[in-house]
Write a protein that holds these residues in place. Sequence first.
Motif, PDB file in Angstrom:
ATOM      1  N   GLN A 195       7.310  19.100 -13.041  1.00 20.82           N
ATOM      2  CA  GLN A 195       7.890  18.418 -12.010  1.00 20.82           C
ATOM      3  C   GLN A 195       9.281  18.773 -11.991  1.00 20.82           C
ATOM      4  OE1 GLN A 195       6.525  16.725  -9.430  1.00 20.82           O
ATOM      5  NE2 GLN A 195       4.404  16.781 -10.350  1.00 20.82           N
ATOM      6  N   GLY A 196       9.810  19.513 -10.726  1.00 19.51           N
ATOM      7  CA  GLY A 196      11.103  19.701 -10.546  1.00 19.51           C
ATOM      8  C   GLY A 196      12.161  19.354  -9.464  1.00 19.51           C
ATOM      9  N   GLN A 197      11.431  18.415  -8.700  1.00 19.72           N
ATOM     10  CA  GLN A 197      12.017  17.968  -7.435  1.00 19.72           C
ATOM     11  C   GLN A 197      13.614  17.462  -7.894  1.00 19.72           C
ATOM     12  OE1 GLN A 197       9.018  16.746  -8.857  1.00 19.72           O
ATOM     13  NE2 GLN A 197       8.000  15.368  -7.113  1.00 19.72           N
ATOM     14  N   ASP A 198      13.893  16.785  -8.774  1.00 20.43           N
ATOM     15  CA  ASP A 198      15.006  16.317  -9.210  1.00 20.43           C
ATOM     16  C   ASP A 198      15.602  17.273 -10.299  1.00 20.43           C
ATOM     17  OD1 ASP A 198      16.952  14.999 -10.742  1.00 20.43           O
ATOM     18  OD2 ASP A 198      16.558  13.170  -9.450  1.00 20.43           O
ATOM     19  N   LEU A 199      16.426  17.960 -10.161  1.00 22.38           N
ATOM     20  CA  LEU A 199      16.972  18.941 -11.157  1.00 22.38           C
ATOM     21  C   LEU A 199      17.349  18.426 -12.555  1.00 22.38           C
ATOM     22  CD1 LEU A 199      17.697  21.916 -12.044  1.00 22.38           C
ATOM     23  CD2 LEU A 199      19.881  21.619 -10.899  1.00 22.38           C
ATOM     24  N   GLN A 200      18.210  17.262 -12.303  1.00 24.11           N
ATOM     25  CA  GLN A 200      18.680  16.670 -13.481  1.00 24.11           C
ATOM     26  C   GLN A 200      17.651  16.037 -14.443  1.00 24.11           C
ATOM     27  OE1 GLN A 200      21.884  17.084 -14.591  1.00 24.11           O
ATOM     28  NE2 GLN A 200      21.742  18.249 -12.567  1.00 24.11           N
ATOM     29  N   ALA A 201      16.600  15.374 -13.781  1.00 23.44           N
ATOM     30  CA  ALA A 201      15.354  14.889 -14.270  1.00 23.44           C
ATOM     31  C   ALA A 201      14.616  16.212 -15.019  1.00 23.44           C
ATOM     32  CB  ALA A 201      14.379  14.101 -13.523  1.00 23.44           C
ATOM     33  N   ALA A 202      14.463  17.131 -14.393  1.00 23.37           N
ATOM     34  CA  ALA A 202      13.564  18.335 -14.937  1.00 23.37           C
ATOM     35  C   ALA A 202      14.320  18.754 -16.161  1.00 23.37           C
ATOM     36  CB  ALA A 202      13.379  19.390 -13.736  1.00 23.37           C
ATOM     37  N   LEU A 203      15.739  19.057 -15.983  1.00 23.03           N
ATOM     38  CA  LEU A 203      16.376  19.434 -17.362  1.00 23.03           C
ATOM     39  C   LEU A 203      16.081  18.269 -18.561  1.00 23.03           C
ATOM     40  CD1 LEU A 203      19.833  20.281 -15.769  1.00 23.03           C
ATOM     41  CD2 LEU A 203      17.830  21.931 -16.346  1.00 23.03           C
ATOM     42  N   LEU A 234      10.007   6.101 -25.994  1.00 17.63           N
ATOM     43  CA  LEU A 234      10.485   7.327 -25.424  1.00 17.63           C
ATOM     44  C   LEU A 234      11.319   6.925 -24.059  1.00 17.63           C
ATOM     45  CD1 LEU A 234       7.226   9.427 -25.558  1.00 17.63           C
ATOM     46  CD2 LEU A 234       9.425   9.900 -26.880  1.00 17.63           C
ATOM     47  N   LEU A 235      12.374   7.577 -23.883  1.00 17.59           N
ATOM     48  CA  LEU A 235      12.932   7.598 -22.759  1.00 17.59           C
ATOM     49  C   LEU A 235      12.893   8.845 -21.605  1.00 17.59           C
ATOM     50  CD1 LEU A 235      16.703   5.928 -23.981  1.00 17.59           C
ATOM     51  CD2 LEU A 235      14.211   5.064 -23.283  1.00 17.59           C
ATOM     52  N   LEU A 236      11.883   8.592 -20.975  1.00 16.95           N
ATOM     53  CA  LEU A 236      11.325   9.666 -19.934  1.00 16.95           C
ATOM     54  C   LEU A 236      12.151   9.805 -18.671  1.00 16.95           C
ATOM     55  CD1 LEU A 236       7.757   9.887 -20.548  1.00 16.95           C
ATOM     56  CD2 LEU A 236       9.568  10.843 -22.043  1.00 16.95           C
ATOM     57  N   PRO A 237      12.399  10.989 -18.178  1.00 16.82           N
ATOM     58  CA  PRO A 237      13.274  11.185 -16.848  1.00 16.82           C
ATOM     59  C   PRO A 237      12.198  10.596 -15.689  1.00 16.82           C
ATOM     60  CG  PRO A 237      12.408  13.230 -17.573  1.00 16.82           C
ATOM     61  CD  PRO A 237      11.973  12.134 -18.653  1.00 16.82           C
ATOM     62  N   GLY A 238      12.864  10.354 -14.536  1.00 14.62           N
ATOM     63  CA  GLY A 238      12.145  10.063 -13.359  1.00 14.62           C
ATOM     64  C   GLY A 238      11.274  11.459 -13.087  1.00 14.62           C
ATOM     65  N   PHE A 239      10.176  11.201 -12.634  1.00 10.61           N
ATOM     66  CA  PHE A 239       9.307  12.255 -11.883  1.00 10.61           C
ATOM     67  C   PHE A 239       8.683  13.239 -13.232  1.00 10.61           C
ATOM     68  CE2 PHE A 239      12.084  11.829  -8.540  1.00 10.61           C
ATOM     69  CZ  PHE A 239      11.487  12.020  -7.536  1.00 10.61           C
ATOM     70  N   ASP A 240       8.607  12.462 -14.406  1.00 10.35           N
ATOM     71  CA  ASP A 240       8.021  13.102 -15.595  1.00 10.35           C
ATOM     72  C   ASP A 240       6.509  13.464 -15.478  1.00 10.35           C
ATOM     73  OD1 ASP A 240       8.776  14.130 -18.534  1.00 10.35           O
ATOM     74  OD2 ASP A 240       6.904  13.097 -18.724  1.00 10.35           O
ATOM     75  N   GLU A 241       6.205  14.543 -16.236  1.00  9.06           N
ATOM     76  CA  GLU A 241       4.724  15.064 -16.094  1.00  9.06           C
ATOM     77  C   GLU A 241       3.663  13.810 -16.658  1.00  9.06           C
ATOM     78  OE1 GLU A 241       2.775  17.479 -14.854  1.00  9.06           O
ATOM     79  OE2 GLU A 241       4.549  17.985 -13.910  1.00  9.06           O
ATOM     80  N   LEU A 242       4.167  13.206 -17.516  1.00  7.23           N
ATOM     81  CA  LEU A 242       3.537  11.981 -18.022  1.00  7.23           C
ATOM     82  C   LEU A 242       3.066  11.064 -17.118  1.00  7.23           C
ATOM     83  CD1 LEU A 242       2.316  10.846 -20.869  1.00  7.23           C
ATOM     84  CD2 LEU A 242       4.206   9.320 -20.942  1.00  7.23           C
ATOM     85  N   VAL A 243       3.765  10.869 -16.167  1.00 11.63           N
ATOM     86  CA  VAL A 243       3.277   9.983 -15.028  1.00 11.63           C
ATOM     87  C   VAL A 243       2.844  10.718 -13.930  1.00 11.63           C
ATOM     88  CG1 VAL A 243       4.079   8.240 -13.463  1.00 11.63           C
ATOM     89  CG2 VAL A 243       5.033   8.017 -15.789  1.00 11.63           C
ATOM     90  N   LEU A 244       3.441  11.737 -13.353  1.00 12.07           N
ATOM     91  CA  LEU A 244       3.189  12.552 -12.229  1.00 12.07           C
ATOM     92  C   LEU A 244       2.247  13.674 -12.424  1.00 12.07           C
ATOM     93  CD1 LEU A 244       5.952  11.087 -11.358  1.00 12.07           C
ATOM     94  CD2 LEU A 244       5.959  12.957  -9.540  1.00 12.07           C
ATOM     95  N   GLY A 245       1.758  13.866 -13.450  1.00  9.31           N
ATOM     96  CA  GLY A 245       0.819  15.178 -13.551  1.00  9.31           C
ATOM     97  C   GLY A 245      -0.765  14.661 -13.763  1.00  9.31           C
TER      98      GLY A 245
END
Length: 370
Positions: free
Chosen positions: A45-53, A278-289
């Motif tokens: 997921q890459g909607q939010d660039l900072q989250a994707a990084l 774990l501290l995961l970003p918003g939109f992480d694949e663990l949730v959105l996948g």
Amino acid sequence: MAALTLKSRDARLLGRLRLASQGLLDLGRCGASAADVVRWMTAMQGQDLQAALWAVGVRLPGSTLAGVRAALDSGSVVRSWPMRGTLHLVAPEDLAWMLDLTAERLTRSIAGRHRELGITWDDVEKCRDLALAAIATGGPLSRQELFGAFETAGQPTQGQRGIHILGTLCRHGWLVQGPLSGNQQLLVAFDAWIPVSRRLERDEARAEFLLRYLRSHGPATLRDFAWWTQLPLTDVRAALADIRGSVVELDVDGTSYWLSPETASLLESGVPGARSVLLLPGFDELVLGYTDRSAVLAPEHFNSIVPGGNGVFKKTLVAGGKVVGTWAREGTGASAAAVPGLFDGVPPLGPSAQAAFDRAARRYLGFLAG
């Protein structure tokens, strides 16, 4: 490996198995570079660039924000709309065949919206020629610069018309997002930025897509993958028949999940991650996948990470394979800290969990500073 079975009381292991598949427990499983991580994950997921990084960084030992940004600047990772009309990070050589597989169906699904916006195929071709000529003359363009060129040529960009045209140009492999300028990416010509693309026949492409998804996201259902890619379920079932010998079926109360033999073997040797934090970003694949997120997120807490269903996913705090809250960064520089926000009803972190949280926070802050 024969089909496996999990009883309902052990379904909690699904989340930890997904942590293992996604390289969130054994850092380095996905590879030694940002490009390796993205390639292993198939698409992120890459909607939010900072989250994707950070989604890349959290799966890559020793990573830094500068290092992951460099992967986008060099083109070893690309960010585009390979499926669902949603931005994802993908390996450059994979983008063309993914688009070949998914673009036509998405184009049909948004045809009505294009009619509302007054976008014709003639408009698309005019904008393509404008964009490629402008990039050939002046180099990579910001979205604002590109839209300015469209406007000057009589192609309005207001009311989402511009972003729909841009998405169409990227979906058809004429443009792609390239190097970073601050916190936005510049647009470049697809063939110049990605000189080598794999080309797969349709049956081969859907089989590879499914196999790589199940290896990196399993245990997952066929419906999860069909939602993730927006491919028809009939196509997904045909793809499963092609890869059936390379994956393992896991039955959980009558529902079939699929995963790699390597991940399935953890059910015999012991599934790790029981005490992981774990501290995961918003939109992480663990949730959105996945279309069904209940393996890692209790339905009663869904609104806590997407308040009001606004489509903006908060950063998630994951303990033992379950989302137990959110977290936020507070302060800047040397005073910056990560602060947990546990869901109602979740007990405070104990000493060992707090220590694990603190380690995860230091790693995140080190990623930003590096």
